[in-house]
Design a protein around this motif. Sequence first.
Motif, PDB file in Angstrom:
ATOM      1  N   ALA A 142       0.819  -1.210   0.000  1.00  0.00           N
ATOM      2  CA  ALA A 142       0.000   0.000   0.000  1.00  0.00           C
ATOM      3  C   ALA A 142       0.855   1.262   0.000  1.00  0.00           C
ATOM      4  O   ALA A 142       0.526   2.240  -0.678  1.00  0.00           O
ATOM      5  CB  ALA A 142      -0.936  -0.006   1.209  1.00  0.00           C
ATOM      6  N   PHE A 143       1.940   1.244   0.744  1.00  0.00           N
ATOM      7  CA  PHE A 143       2.773   2.438   0.822  1.00  0.00           C
ATOM      8  C   PHE A 143       3.789   2.508  -0.324  1.00  0.00           C
ATOM      9  O   PHE A 143       4.184   3.597  -0.730  1.00  0.00           O
ATOM     10  CB  PHE A 143       3.483   2.492   2.172  1.00  0.00           C
ATOM     11  N   CYS A 144       4.190   1.380  -0.848  1.00  0.00           N
ATOM     12  CA  CYS A 144       5.127   1.397  -1.980  1.00  0.00           C
ATOM     13  C   CYS A 144       4.460   1.885  -3.258  1.00  0.00           C
ATOM     14  O   CYS A 144       5.095   2.567  -4.069  1.00  0.00           O
ATOM     15  CB  CYS A 144       5.710   0.002  -2.206  1.00  0.00           C
ATOM     16  N   TRP A 145       3.196   1.500  -3.468  1.00  0.00           N
ATOM     17  CA  TRP A 145       2.512   1.842  -4.713  1.00  0.00           C
ATOM     18  C   TRP A 145       1.376   2.840  -4.497  1.00  0.00           C
ATOM     19  O   TRP A 145       0.470   2.907  -5.333  1.00  0.00           O
ATOM     20  CB  TRP A 145       1.970   0.576  -5.373  1.00  0.00           C
ATOM     21  N   ARG A 146       1.406   3.595  -3.402  1.00  0.00           N
ATOM     22  CA  ARG A 146       0.324   4.551  -3.154  1.00  0.00           C
ATOM     23  C   ARG A 146       0.234   5.546  -4.314  1.00  0.00           C
ATOM     24  O   ARG A 146       1.252   5.907  -4.917  1.00  0.00           O
ATOM     25  CB  ARG A 146       0.531   5.277  -1.830  1.00  0.00           C
ATOM     26  N   PRO A 147      -0.975   5.985  -4.624  1.00  0.00           N
ATOM     27  CA  PRO A 147      -1.162   6.877  -5.783  1.00  0.00           C
ATOM     28  C   PRO A 147      -0.374   8.177  -5.648  1.00  0.00           C
ATOM     29  O   PRO A 147      -0.396   8.832  -4.619  1.00  0.00           O
ATOM     30  CB  PRO A 147      -2.675   7.146  -5.763  1.00  0.00           C
ATOM     31  N   MET A 148       0.336   8.504  -6.680  1.00  0.00           N
ATOM     32  CA  MET A 148       1.082   9.753  -6.771  1.00  0.00           C
ATOM     33  C   MET A 148       0.728  10.393  -8.112  1.00  0.00           C
ATOM     34  O   MET A 148       0.232   9.724  -9.013  1.00  0.00           O
ATOM     35  CB  MET A 148       2.590   9.487  -6.687  1.00  0.00           C
ATOM     36  N   PRO A 149       0.974  11.698  -8.273  1.00  0.00           N
ATOM     37  CA  PRO A 149       0.650  12.339  -9.555  1.00  0.00           C
ATOM     38  C   PRO A 149       1.264  11.639 -10.756  1.00  0.00           C
ATOM     39  O   PRO A 149       0.650  11.559 -11.820  1.00  0.00           O
ATOM     40  CB  PRO A 149       1.210  13.755  -9.378  1.00  0.00           C
ATOM     41  N   ASP A 150       2.484  11.117 -10.586  1.00  0.00           N
ATOM     42  CA  ASP A 150       3.145  10.429 -11.699  1.00  0.00           C
ATOM     43  C   ASP A 150       3.318   8.939 -11.417  1.00  0.00           C
ATOM     44  O   ASP A 150       4.146   8.278 -12.023  1.00  0.00           O
ATOM     45  CB  ASP A 150       4.515  11.061 -11.978  1.00  0.00           C
ATOM     46  N   GLY A 151       2.542   8.417 -10.470  1.00  0.00           N
ATOM     47  CA  GLY A 151       2.689   7.016 -10.084  1.00  0.00           C
ATOM     48  C   GLY A 151       1.660   6.125 -10.745  1.00  0.00           C
ATOM     49  O   GLY A 151       1.058   6.471 -11.765  1.00  0.00           O
ATOM     50  N   VAL A 152       1.460   4.935 -10.148  1.00  0.00           N
ATOM     51  CA  VAL A 152       0.518   3.973 -10.717  1.00  0.00           C
ATOM     52  C   VAL A 152      -0.911   4.488 -10.544  1.00  0.00           C
ATOM     53  O   VAL A 152      -1.193   5.265  -9.625  1.00  0.00           O
ATOM     54  CB  VAL A 152       0.665   2.602 -10.026  1.00  0.00           C
ATOM     55  N   PRO A 153      -1.833   4.096 -11.409  1.00  0.00           N
ATOM     56  CA  PRO A 153      -3.233   4.484 -11.234  1.00  0.00           C
ATOM     57  C   PRO A 153      -3.779   3.941  -9.919  1.00  0.00           C
ATOM     58  O   PRO A 153      -3.325   2.893  -9.420  1.00  0.00           O
ATOM     59  CB  PRO A 153      -3.928   3.839 -12.435  1.00  0.00           C
ATOM     60  N   PRO A 154      -4.753   4.620  -9.319  1.00  0.00           N
ATOM     61  CA  PRO A 154      -5.300   4.160  -8.037  1.00  0.00           C
ATOM     62  C   PRO A 154      -5.817   2.725  -8.076  1.00  0.00           C
ATOM     63  O   PRO A 154      -5.639   1.966  -7.118  1.00  0.00           O
ATOM     64  CB  PRO A 154      -6.433   5.162  -7.767  1.00  0.00           C
ATOM     65  N   ALA A 155      -6.464   2.337  -9.175  1.00  0.00           N
ATOM     66  CA  ALA A 155      -6.989   0.975  -9.258  1.00  0.00           C
ATOM     67  C   ALA A 155      -5.860  -0.054  -9.238  1.00  0.00           C
ATOM     68  O   ALA A 155      -5.967  -1.103  -8.588  1.00  0.00           O
ATOM     69  CB  ALA A 155      -7.832   0.812 -10.514  1.00  0.00           C
ATOM     70  N   ALA A 156      -4.762   0.232  -9.945  1.00  0.00           N
ATOM     71  CA  ALA A 156      -3.627  -0.684  -9.950  1.00  0.00           C
ATOM     72  C   ALA A 156      -2.995  -0.773  -8.566  1.00  0.00           C
ATOM     73  O   ALA A 156      -2.490  -1.830  -8.161  1.00  0.00           O
ATOM     74  CB  ALA A 156      -2.587  -0.216 -10.974  1.00  0.00           C
ATOM     75  N   TRP A 157      -3.009   0.316  -7.828  1.00  0.00           N
ATOM     76  CA  TRP A 157      -2.519   0.327  -6.448  1.00  0.00           C
ATOM     77  C   TRP A 157      -3.307  -0.677  -5.598  1.00  0.00           C
ATOM     78  O   TRP A 157      -2.722  -1.519  -4.906  1.00  0.00           O
ATOM     79  CB  TRP A 157      -2.664   1.748  -5.916  1.00  0.00           C
ATOM     80  N   ALA A 158      -4.627  -0.614  -5.637  1.00  0.00           N
ATOM     81  CA  ALA A 158      -5.448  -1.518  -4.843  1.00  0.00           C
ATOM     82  C   ALA A 158      -5.286  -2.966  -5.289  1.00  0.00           C
ATOM     83  O   ALA A 158      -5.307  -3.896  -4.467  1.00  0.00           O
ATOM     84  CB  ALA A 158      -6.917  -1.096  -4.923  1.00  0.00           C
TER      85      ALA A 158
END
Length: 210
Positions: free
Chosen positions: A101-117
């Motif tokens: 959860a903390f490694c892939w948490r949504p960021m402006p240039d990060g993974v999409p929120p759905a991919a995070w979950a």
Amino acid sequence: MRLVPAPQIAPPGHLDLHVVLVALTPSLLCLATALALVAIGRRRAAGFVGWTGLGAAWLLLAVFLKPGGIASSLDAPLAQGWVVIGAWQILAALAAGAWAAFCWRPMPDGVPPAAWALRVAVAMALPICVFPPLLLACEPDLRGRPWQTDRWLQVRLVAVIGASVACWWIIAPLAMAIAAAVVAATVSGPWRLPIALACLAAIASLRAAL
């Protein structure tokens, strides 16, 4: 003549399947959160919805650990050995889910929120599901990395496919532990810890399987 009831292999009312569903509910909550985040996208509400759904999954896992709860009552293989739920497995799922959860948490240039979950759902399921093909879910995150080579990808595929076949012939947690150890040794980055925890959970499951 008095009739003696025959012993039942499975609990009545498909209770065994109900217990499996309960054991997988935290990961299913993360999956439901991912579906909700697909509709929301990167809007401001995505963070609130995501953390709420994932928090509910963590809370449920923590409830499993209470004295007399599911972890202490059902420390045995379920679904013909494909699911094992116990204190060690729940602790590993909590740690793996929090890490993801903390490694892939949504960021402006990060993974999409759905991919995070979705990543959190996989991380939570790895220590509980004795299912080697689930290890392949980390592969999309590894493609294109500078240190990634086809040789290590082939090693992982052979290990996972071999362990999947071996689950039908040897103790499933042992096959899962071997596959997870090979994958953890040949990957780098955030997935290494959840997969290593899955390996430790599978080793802990051997006591219940033997």
